[in-house]
Structures are given as C-alpha cells and as structure tokens.
Motif scaffolding. Structure first.
Motif, PDB file in Angstrom:
ATOM      1  N   LEU A  45      41.151  63.937  90.772  1.00  0.00           N
ATOM      2  CA  LEU A  45      40.576  64.225  89.448  1.00  0.00           C
ATOM      3  C   LEU A  45      40.807  63.067  88.489  1.00  0.00           C
ATOM      4  O   LEU A  45      39.912  62.700  87.713  1.00  0.00           O
ATOM      5  CB  LEU A  45      41.196  65.506  88.889  1.00  0.00           C
ATOM      6  N   LEU A  46      41.997  62.483  88.531  1.00  0.00           N
ATOM      7  CA  LEU A  46      42.299  61.359  87.643  1.00  0.00           C
ATOM      8  C   LEU A  46      41.413  60.166  87.954  1.00  0.00           C
ATOM      9  O   LEU A  46      40.867  59.520  87.051  1.00  0.00           O
ATOM     10  CB  LEU A  46      43.780  60.989  87.797  1.00  0.00           C
ATOM     11  N   THR A  48      38.492  60.248  89.324  1.00  0.00           N
ATOM     12  CA  THR A  48      37.117  60.580  88.948  1.00  0.00           C
ATOM     13  C   THR A  48      36.894  60.376  87.459  1.00  0.00           C
ATOM     14  O   THR A  48      35.857  59.832  87.036  1.00  0.00           O
ATOM     15  CB  THR A  48      36.809  62.037  89.319  1.00  0.00           C
ATOM     16  N   ARG A  49      37.856  60.795  86.641  1.00  0.00           N
ATOM     17  CA  ARG A  49      37.708  60.676  85.196  1.00  0.00           C
ATOM     18  C   ARG A  49      37.745  59.221  84.742  1.00  0.00           C
ATOM     19  O   ARG A  49      37.081  58.835  83.791  1.00  0.00           O
ATOM     20  CB  ARG A  49      38.813  61.468  84.500  1.00  0.00           C
ATOM     21  N   VAL A  50      38.527  58.388  85.425  1.00  0.00           N
ATOM     22  CA  VAL A  50      38.706  57.000  84.981  1.00  0.00           C
ATOM     23  C   VAL A  50      37.654  56.075  85.593  1.00  0.00           C
ATOM     24  O   VAL A  50      37.074  55.229  84.905  1.00  0.00           O
ATOM     25  CB  VAL A  50      40.123  56.510  85.320  1.00  0.00           C
ATOM     26  N   GLY A  52      35.103  57.190  88.072  1.00  0.00           N
ATOM     27  CA  GLY A  52      33.877  57.798  88.544  1.00  0.00           C
ATOM     28  C   GLY A  52      34.033  58.448  89.907  1.00  0.00           C
ATOM     29  O   GLY A  52      34.980  58.149  90.652  1.00  0.00           O
ATOM     30  N   PRO A  53      33.100  59.344  90.272  1.00  0.00           N
ATOM     31  CA  PRO A  53      33.230  60.101  91.520  1.00  0.00           C
ATOM     32  C   PRO A  53      33.118  59.238  92.779  1.00  0.00           C
ATOM     33  O   PRO A  53      33.795  59.501  93.766  1.00  0.00           O
ATOM     34  CB  PRO A  53      32.096  61.116  91.437  1.00  0.00           C
ATOM     35  N   ALA A  56      36.412  57.622  93.490  1.00  0.00           N
ATOM     36  CA  ALA A  56      37.391  58.587  93.980  1.00  0.00           C
ATOM     37  C   ALA A  56      37.137  58.947  95.439  1.00  0.00           C
ATOM     38  O   ALA A  56      38.074  59.122  96.222  1.00  0.00           O
ATOM     39  CB  ALA A  56      37.362  59.847  93.111  1.00  0.00           C
ATOM     40  N   VAL A 100      33.643  69.383  91.093  1.00  0.00           N
ATOM     41  CA  VAL A 100      33.929  68.320  90.119  1.00  0.00           C
ATOM     42  C   VAL A 100      33.200  67.026  90.467  1.00  0.00           C
ATOM     43  O   VAL A 100      32.483  66.471  89.635  1.00  0.00           O
ATOM     44  CB  VAL A 100      35.455  68.067  90.021  1.00  0.00           C
ATOM     45  N   LEU A 101      33.381  66.553  91.704  1.00  0.00           N
ATOM     46  CA  LEU A 101      32.826  65.243  92.045  1.00  0.00           C
ATOM     47  C   LEU A 101      31.336  65.291  92.348  1.00  0.00           C
ATOM     48  O   LEU A 101      30.566  64.462  91.849  1.00  0.00           O
ATOM     49  CB  LEU A 101      33.580  64.644  93.251  1.00  0.00           C
ATOM     50  N   GLU A 104      28.710  65.131  89.597  1.00  0.00           N
ATOM     51  CA  GLU A 104      28.656  63.885  88.840  1.00  0.00           C
ATOM     52  C   GLU A 104      28.063  62.724  89.635  1.00  0.00           C
ATOM     53  O   GLU A 104      27.921  61.622  89.104  1.00  0.00           O
ATOM     54  CB  GLU A 104      30.066  63.507  88.365  1.00  0.00           C
TER      55      GLU A 104
END
Length: 224
Positions: A45-46, A48-50, A52-53, A56, A100-101, A104
C-alpha cells in the motif's frame, strides 16, 4: 519505509524481550504471525501511494517479505502454521491487488500487472506454505525417530547399549557402557529378558535372584 521499519523493529524487540522473560508468551505466539503478515501488505500500500500501482506490482519486495515470514515460521515447529500463513498471505495479496492496485492501473498497463499473473503469484504463496508445513512435518518425524532410537539404546539413564553379543531362551546379552553422572565409564554386559517373559512374575523373581547372585561375583575374568 524507514519509519515503518522502525516501528516494526520496536514491536519485535519488545516481543523478543518479553518472550525471553516468559511474559505474555501465549499473546505473542498468536499475535506475531498476524503482525508479520500485515507488514508486506502495508508495504504494498505504501509503495502504491508513493510510486504508483505498477511500481508496487513490479517490486519483488512485498512477495519476498511474505516468503521470508512464511519460511521463518518453520522455526516455530507448528505443522499447520506455515500453510495457514501462506493461505492468509495469498488472500491478503489478492485483496490488496483487487481492491487497491487494480482500480488504479491504466489501460495500457503491462500484461504482468493483469489479474491472471497476480493471482498465480498469490497462489505460489499457498504452495510455499504447504512446502514449509511439509518440511516441519518431516523434521518432526526425524526428531521423533532420533529420540526413539536414543531412548531405545539407553537403559535407566546409566547404561548405553551397544551391539548384541548373544541371545538365548531367557533373554539377550548386549555389550554396554556403564556411564553414571560421575563422569567415568566402563564396559559391561547387560542381559535383557525377552518381552514376552516380562509379564511372568515367577520368571521375574528368578531373574532378580540370578542378578543378585551374579552381582556377588567379582573377579577380573568375570564381566560386570
């Protein structure tokens, strides 16, 4: 990531100190596997947020973290635990990816970022857990067999049994080593009655009488 690693270090250092002191053992035994499984998912998750998917999913860090924690669960010597952790890891990976991923991802995302590839990657975590559980089962079997062999060659904690010398109608004579806790040892002969005679009380009485008589015979040419 450094901050995340710092709090993980704090948690595992505290649990290690508590376990060494025998504090809340049951709590940490049941909670720590869940904490270990949460770490790779939070790292995904971290990332992905920083970044992108796609970054990650391209990174092998989260799957490797899952693999490390599943493999390390071998050291707990609980047969079902690695498989359980593998299944939970696969479920966690799939849910993070699906909810989540995947939403996006862009329309031109690479093929390896698509669901079939990622679900296969998740399934490999289940296979790894199964393999680790099998390894624990095999290792426990080896330990049991080794322990059984050692116990079978040890008599009353003082005699280590060696090879068979002779066998007759009453029992078997074995070469043995007498090694009490005093730190010395000497060669002796041990006579063991046959198992089918161990329930015959009259025979046992006669056997004890024979042993008592033999214990009175002390001579350099008579084996102890």
């Amino acid at each position: 990531l450094a901050s995340f690693a710092f709090w993980a270090l704090v948690w595992f250092s505290a649990s290690n100190a508590a376990l060494k002191r025998g504090i809340a053992i049951d709590f940490f035994v049941h909670v720590n596997p869940w904490i270990e499984l949460l770490i790779p998912g939070l790292a995904m998750l971290l990332m992905t947020r920083v970044f992108g998917p796609e970054y990650a999913l391209a990174s092998w860090v989260p799957p490797q973290m899952f693999a490390v924690f599943i493999g390390a669960s071998l050291l707990r010597f609980r047969i079902g635990l690695p498989l359980f952790m593998g299944c939970i890891a696969a479920l966690e990976y799939s849910l993070v990816y699906r909810w989540v991923l995947f939403p996006e991802l862009t329309v031109d995302a690479p093929v390896w970022a698509m669901p079939p590839v990622q679900y296969v990657r998740a399934f490999t975590l289940v296979l790894m857990g199964l393999a680790c559980s099998g390894a624990v089962w095999a290792f426990k079997g080896l330990v049991r067999n080794a322990s059984r062999t050692l116990r079978s060659r040890d008599l009353f904690g003082k005699y280590v049994l060696g090879e068979e010398i002779a066998s007759g109608g009453m029992g078997t004579v074995l070469r043995a080593t007498y090694c009490p806790e005093g730190g010395f040892q000497r060669d002796v002969a041990v006579k063991k009655i046959h198992p089918h005679l161990s329930s015959d009380q009259n025979f046992l009485d006669r056997f004890r009488e024979e042993a008592a008589l033999c214990s009175r015979l002390v001579h350099p040419n008579i084996v102890a």
